[in-house]
Design a protein around this motif. Structure first.
Motif, PDB file in Angstrom:
ATOM      1  N   UNK A 110       0.840  -1.194   0.000  1.00 19.62           N
ATOM      2  CA  UNK A 110       0.000   0.000   0.000  1.00 19.62           C
ATOM      3  C   UNK A 110       0.876   1.245   0.000  1.00 19.62           C
ATOM      4  N   UNK A 111       0.222   2.363  -0.235  1.00 21.46           N
ATOM      5  CA  UNK A 111       0.894   3.667  -0.261  1.00 21.46           C
ATOM      6  C   UNK A 111       0.159   4.584   0.708  1.00 21.46           C
TER       7      UNK A 111
ATOM      8  N   UNK B  28      -6.797   3.832  -6.097  1.00 19.32           N
ATOM      9  CA  UNK B  28      -7.702   3.013  -5.290  1.00 19.32           C
ATOM     10  C   UNK B  28      -7.472   3.270  -3.809  1.00 19.32           C
ATOM     11  N   UNK B  29      -8.472   3.876  -3.164  1.00 20.97           N
ATOM     12  CA  UNK B  29      -8.399   4.144  -1.730  1.00 20.97           C
ATOM     13  C   UNK B  29      -8.799   2.898  -0.960  1.00 20.97           C
ATOM     14  N   UNK B  30      -7.927   2.458  -0.029  1.00 23.64           N
ATOM     15  CA  UNK B  30      -8.213   1.272   0.774  1.00 23.64           C
ATOM     16  C   UNK B  30      -8.730   1.625   2.166  1.00 23.64           C
ATOM     17  N   UNK B  31      -8.081   2.620   2.794  1.00 20.77           N
ATOM     18  CA  UNK B  31      -8.428   2.984   4.171  1.00 20.77           C
ATOM     19  C   UNK B  31      -8.256   4.479   4.388  1.00 20.77           C
ATOM     20  N   UNK B  32      -8.973   4.981   5.405  1.00 13.94           N
ATOM     21  CA  UNK B  32      -8.758   6.341   5.892  1.00 13.94           C
ATOM     22  C   UNK B  32      -8.485   6.270   7.389  1.00 13.94           C
ATOM     23  N   UNK B  33      -7.587   7.110   7.837  1.00 17.79           N
ATOM     24  CA  UNK B  33      -7.221   7.152   9.255  1.00 17.79           C
ATOM     25  C   UNK B  33      -7.374   8.595   9.728  1.00 17.79           C
ATOM     26  N   UNK B  34      -8.200   8.821  10.740  1.00 19.53           N
ATOM     27  CA  UNK B  34      -8.473  10.187  11.207  1.00 19.53           C
ATOM     28  C   UNK B  34      -8.335  10.285  12.711  1.00 19.53           C
TER      29      UNK B  34
ATOM     30  N   UNK C  60      -4.770   5.639   2.878  1.00 18.09           N
ATOM     31  CA  UNK C  60      -3.990   4.472   2.478  1.00 18.09           C
ATOM     32  C   UNK C  60      -4.513   3.983   1.138  1.00 18.09           C
ATOM     33  N   UNK C  61      -3.634   4.000   0.135  1.00 18.67           N
ATOM     34  CA  UNK C  61      -3.994   3.591  -1.230  1.00 18.67           C
ATOM     35  C   UNK C  61      -3.328   2.264  -1.573  1.00 18.67           C
ATOM     36  N   UNK C  62      -3.806   1.645  -2.655  1.00 19.92           N
ATOM     37  CA  UNK C  62      -3.230   0.360  -3.064  1.00 19.92           C
ATOM     38  C   UNK C  62      -1.832   0.524  -3.642  1.00 19.92           C
ATOM     39  N   UNK C  63      -1.534   1.709  -4.206  1.00 17.91           N
ATOM     40  CA  UNK C  63      -0.181   1.968  -4.735  1.00 17.91           C
ATOM     41  C   UNK C  63       0.022   3.476  -4.887  1.00 17.91           C
ATOM     42  N   UNK C  64       1.189   3.862  -5.434  1.00 20.76           N
ATOM     43  CA  UNK C  64       1.553   5.273  -5.524  1.00 20.76           C
ATOM     44  C   UNK C  64       0.748   6.095  -6.511  1.00 20.76           C
ATOM     45  N   UNK C  65      -0.029   5.455  -7.369  1.00 25.18           N
ATOM     46  CA  UNK C  65      -0.864   6.230  -8.304  1.00 25.18           C
ATOM     47  C   UNK C  65      -2.064   6.849  -7.584  1.00 25.18           C
TER      48      UNK C  65
END
Length: 197
Positions: free
Chosen positions: A32-33, A55-61, A47-52
Motif C-alpha cells: 500500500x501507499x 484506489x483508496x483502501x483505508x482512511x485514518x483520522x 492508504x492507497x493500493x499503490x503510488x498512483x
C-alpha cells in the motif's frame, strides 16, 4: 497462514511536502501507499493500493486537534470501522506506548517502545548543530506490538538512514492474527513517531 511476506519495509519519500511512504514486502511487491494530509485541522491519513493513488483502501483520522490521548480511527473504503489506535500520552513521556483497539473499542493489543533510553539520547543529540543530523544513523528506536497477554507479535525497527526514512516490520509469531489491522496500527504509530529521529 501469513498474508504477507516478511519482513515488510516502510520507505518514506523525501521529495514531497506531505508525509508519504510506500510499504513493500520482502519480494518488493507494493502492499500500500500511505499519504498524510497536511494543512488539516485534525491529523488525517489515506492508504492507497499503490503510488498512483487510484484506489483508496483505508482512511485514518484523529479525533482531536491536540496531541493528548489522541485516538486514530481506521475505516475501510466503505466507511466501516476497522479499528482504533490511541496514544497513551502520560506513558509516552518516557516510553512511547499505543493502545490498539478493535472496531468495538475493546483494547486487545499494545505497541510499546523497546528501549526508552534511545528516545532520550536521540532527543539530546538531535539538538546539537551538525552532529544532530547524524543521530538517525546511531539512535534507531524499535517497537514491539504485543497481545494484552504480553505475547510479542510484531517488531518495527527504524533502519539507519540520514533522513530517518526507512523502517522494517518483522512478524515474531507463527500464530494467526489480524495482520491487516495490526500492520495499519503500526502505520499510524510510525507516522506519529517518525519525527523523533
Amino acid at each position: 497462514m501469513s498474508q504477507y511476506n516478511y519482513p515488510l519495509h516502510f520507505k518514506f519519500r523525501i521529495s514531497t511536502f506531505s508525509n508519504d511512504f510506500e510499504a513493500t514486502d520482502s519480494l518488493g511487491n507494493t502492499l500500500f501507499y500511505v499519504r498524510e494530509k497536511i494543512l488539516t485541522w485534525r491529523d488525517q491519513m489515506k492508504v492507497y493500493s499503490n503510488g498512483t493513488k487510484d484506489e483508496l483502501l483505508y482512511e485514518i483520522k484523529s479525533n482531536k486537534l491536540i496531541d493528548f490521548q489522541q485516538t486514530f480511527a481506521i475505516t475501510n473504503s466503505q466507511g466501516d470501522m476497522v479499528g482504533k489506535v490511541r496514544r497513551k500520552t502520560i506513558s509516552s513521556l518516557w516510553k512511547s506506548t499505543f493502545k490498539v483497539m478493535d472496531a468495538s473499542d475493546s483494547h486487545d493489543y499494545t505497541i510499546k517502545e523497546k528501549n526508552a533510553f534511545v528516545k532520550m539520547w536521540d532527543g539530546v543529540f538531535g539538538e546539537i548543530p551538525i552532529i544532530g543530523m547524524l543521530s538517525g544513523y546511531v539512535f534507531n528506536p524499535s517497537y514491539i506490538l504485543s497481545s494484552t497477554a504480553g505475547e510479542p507479535l510484531f517488531e518495527l525497527k527504524k533502519e539507519p538512514s540520514f533522513f530517518g526514512r526507512k523502517f522494517t516490520v518483522d512478524k515474531l509469531t507463527s500464530n494467526d492474527v489480524d495482520e491487516e489491522r495490526l500492520i495499519l496500527s503500526l502505520v499510524v504509530m510510525v507516522l506519529i513517531e517518525r519525527s523523533r529521529g
